[in-house]
Design an enzyme around this catalytic site. Sequence first.
Site, PDB file in Angstrom:
ATOM      1  N   LEU A  50       0.844  -1.077  -0.028  1.00 43.45           N
ATOM      2  CA  LEU A  50       0.084   0.150  -0.039  1.00 43.45           C
ATOM      3  C   LEU A  50       1.025   1.181   0.072  1.00 43.45           C
ATOM      4  CD1 LEU A  50      -3.035  -1.208   2.459  1.00 43.45           C
ATOM      5  CD2 LEU A  50      -2.621  -1.255  -0.193  1.00 43.45           C
ATOM      6  N   ALA A  90       5.568  -3.490  -7.567  1.00 42.40           N
ATOM      7  CA  ALA A  90       6.779  -2.800  -8.179  1.00 42.40           C
ATOM      8  C   ALA A  90       6.598  -1.185  -8.088  1.00 42.40           C
ATOM      9  CB  ALA A  90       6.985  -2.966  -9.717  1.00 42.40           C
ATOM     10  N   THR A 149       7.842  -5.346 -18.152  1.00 42.78           N
ATOM     11  CA  THR A 149       7.259  -4.435 -19.003  1.00 42.78           C
ATOM     12  C   THR A 149       8.338  -4.584 -20.332  1.00 42.78           C
ATOM     13  OG1 THR A 149       7.694  -1.946 -19.334  1.00 42.78           O
ATOM     14  CG2 THR A 149       9.034  -2.980 -17.848  1.00 42.78           C
ATOM     15  N   ASP A 150       7.724  -3.872 -21.402  1.00 46.26           N
ATOM     16  CA  ASP A 150       8.574  -3.846 -22.638  1.00 46.26           C
ATOM     17  C   ASP A 150       9.778  -2.678 -22.627  1.00 46.26           C
ATOM     18  OD1 ASP A 150       7.001  -1.534 -22.703  1.00 46.26           O
ATOM     19  OD2 ASP A 150       6.249  -1.712 -24.344  1.00 46.26           O
ATOM     20  N   GLU A 151       9.601  -1.866 -21.668  1.00 40.72           N
ATOM     21  CA  GLU A 151      10.548  -0.748 -21.295  1.00 40.72           C
ATOM     22  C   GLU A 151      11.917  -1.297 -21.107  1.00 40.72           C
ATOM     23  OE1 GLU A 151       9.406   2.785 -19.319  1.00 40.72           O
ATOM     24  OE2 GLU A 151       7.321   1.985 -19.618  1.00 40.72           O
ATOM     25  N   ALA A 188      15.570   0.219 -15.878  1.00 41.15           N
ATOM     26  CA  ALA A 188      16.844  -0.715 -15.492  1.00 41.15           C
ATOM     27  C   ALA A 188      16.563  -1.524 -14.143  1.00 41.15           C
ATOM     28  CB  ALA A 188      18.007   0.325 -15.312  1.00 41.15           C
ATOM     29  N   TYR A 235      13.624   3.503 -13.667  1.00 39.93           N
ATOM     30  CA  TYR A 235      12.455   2.373 -13.675  1.00 39.93           C
ATOM     31  C   TYR A 235      12.767   1.160 -14.519  1.00 39.93           C
ATOM     32  CZ  TYR A 235       8.187   0.073 -15.101  1.00 39.93           C
ATOM     33  OH  TYR A 235       7.150  -0.775 -15.190  1.00 39.93           O
ATOM     34  N   LYS A 264      13.406  -2.857 -13.447  1.00 41.37           N
ATOM     35  CA  LYS A 264      12.691  -3.816 -13.809  1.00 41.37           C
ATOM     36  C   LYS A 264      13.727  -5.014 -14.734  1.00 41.37           C
ATOM     37  CE  LYS A 264       8.990  -4.548 -13.414  1.00 41.37           C
ATOM     38  NZ  LYS A 264       8.103  -5.152 -12.650  1.00 41.37           N
ATOM     39  N   ASP A 270      10.336  18.237 -21.818  1.00 37.73           N
ATOM     40  CA  ASP A 270      10.481  16.767 -22.150  1.00 37.73           C
ATOM     41  C   ASP A 270      10.856  16.181 -20.945  1.00 37.73           C
ATOM     42  OD1 ASP A 270      10.172  14.608 -23.434  1.00 37.73           O
ATOM     43  OD2 ASP A 270      11.195  15.139 -24.914  1.00 37.73           O
ATOM     44  N   TYR A 311       4.703  16.071 -23.082  1.00 34.92           N
ATOM     45  CA  TYR A 311       5.960  16.366 -22.869  1.00 34.92           C
ATOM     46  C   TYR A 311       6.655  16.475 -24.338  1.00 34.92           C
ATOM     47  CZ  TYR A 311       5.833  14.047 -17.982  1.00 34.92           C
ATOM     48  OH  TYR A 311       5.189  13.886 -16.892  1.00 34.92           O
ATOM     49  N   HIS A 366      13.708  10.787 -22.396  1.00 35.10           N
ATOM     50  CA  HIS A 366      12.504  10.303 -22.906  1.00 35.10           C
ATOM     51  C   HIS A 366      12.884   9.233 -23.945  1.00 35.10           C
ATOM     52  CE1 HIS A 366       7.988  11.683 -23.534  1.00 35.10           C
ATOM     53  NE2 HIS A 366       8.180  10.301 -23.553  1.00 35.10           N
ATOM     54  N   PRO A 410      13.603  13.986 -19.022  1.00 35.13           N
ATOM     55  CA  PRO A 410      14.790  13.740 -19.385  1.00 35.13           C
ATOM     56  C   PRO A 410      14.929  12.056 -19.791  1.00 35.13           C
ATOM     57  CG  PRO A 410      14.606  14.497 -17.037  1.00 35.13           C
ATOM     58  CD  PRO A 410      13.215  14.317 -17.532  1.00 35.13           C
TER      59      PRO A 410
END
Length: 352
Positions: free
Chosen positions: A34, A82, A133-135, A161, A159, A163, A290, A216, A294, A292
Amino acid sequence: MTILVTGAAGFIGSNFVLDWFEEYDEDIISLDKLTYAGNPENLKSLENNKNHIFVKGDIADEKLITSILNEYQPRAIINFAAESHVDRSINGPKDFIDTNIIGTYSLLEMTRIYWNNLGYKPKNIFRFLHVSTDEVYGSLENNEPPFSEMTPYAPSSPYSASKAASDHLVRAWHHTYGLPVVTTNCSNNYGPYHFPEKLIPLCILNALNGESLPIYGDGQQIRDWLYVKDHCTAIRLVLKNGALGGTYNIGGRNEKTNLDVVEILCSVLDELMPKKDGSKYSTQIIYVKDRPGHDKRYAIDATKLESELGWLPEETFESGIRKTVEWYLGHQDWVSRVQSGEYQNWINKQYQ
Ligand code: NAD
Ligand code: TYD
């Protein structure tokens, strides 16, 4: 039988738990720390469901995890827990390291001990499904093919990195210790219960409040959008039939620029909740500084999931975004409670 779902009070976790009980009556233990993003109200409709137990706690709390595993003997763990917001990871990466890397490590280790002590049959059917994630694949140029499961990892934000690190740990626990894991890497989700710090719910709520819709940079970055319930269906399928140690990319082949996304949701709002002064919601769009680093483009090739497990999304972007806007219009109480407190601090800091 029982499954343990971590991060169950967040956006995707709560959709997963709610959808699960529409399909099955198998028990769920929901675990969630939570944080600001976890909202027990998302699971309120399960208050009297005897198949559901909610536990407030941290995946990094090894004592707690061990006692939950020993008491409830789950046949599977689905790990959604996460820190998930890229902009917050840029402002303060530490929580991302603590939960996404160290928390995943602790959960894996406690799971390994539990799994090692199981009898022959429960040991064989046990699964640890890690939701990612695909990121982790980094950013694509517009002319590059979408990410496949073979695309090398190249994360670029704190984030992604963190994951990516968690995905590596999960696979290492399979390779080294034989832990029966499976990993999913999904594209951007949207839908009910999405915390309004992310692009789509933020813009729906800002539009309705007469506030700016902040894009952005030039708004030409591309994301591959998937309705959250299609993601949940894919996870259930991978849990059931996914290959041990395997990875499955999940995505709906819905690439859109951020500007297009906001314009589409403005036109749905124009239709469902026209503004009193007759103007269009898109007039509220503004361009802001934007992000940073991105990432320019994410896109998923879901061929493996489609061909091996027969998954297909039900929603197009147009049908999913309409359902999403309708959900937010019909849940104003949820919205006003979520928008109080800590949320305002974040919005003031990020968009001042
Ligand atoms: P979310 O931020 O809405 O929810 C995360 C949940 O995890 C929250 O309820 C939070 O309280 C809980 N949590 C955080 N730290 C915890 C800890 N240490 N112990 C226990 N619980 C903790 O995120 P989401 O969008 O629902 O994402 C869920 C998972 O799916 C994440 O792993 C994310 O990386 C992944 N994912 C998200 C998307 C997306 O578009 N949202 C896409 C692909 C993958
Ligand atoms: P977001 O929903 O934060 O997801 P992610 O960063 O994980 O893809 O953002 C989606 C896209 O929208 C991303 O390219 C950043 C952009 N964006 C904006 O243009 N304005 C905003 O206010 C936010 C929150 C995001």
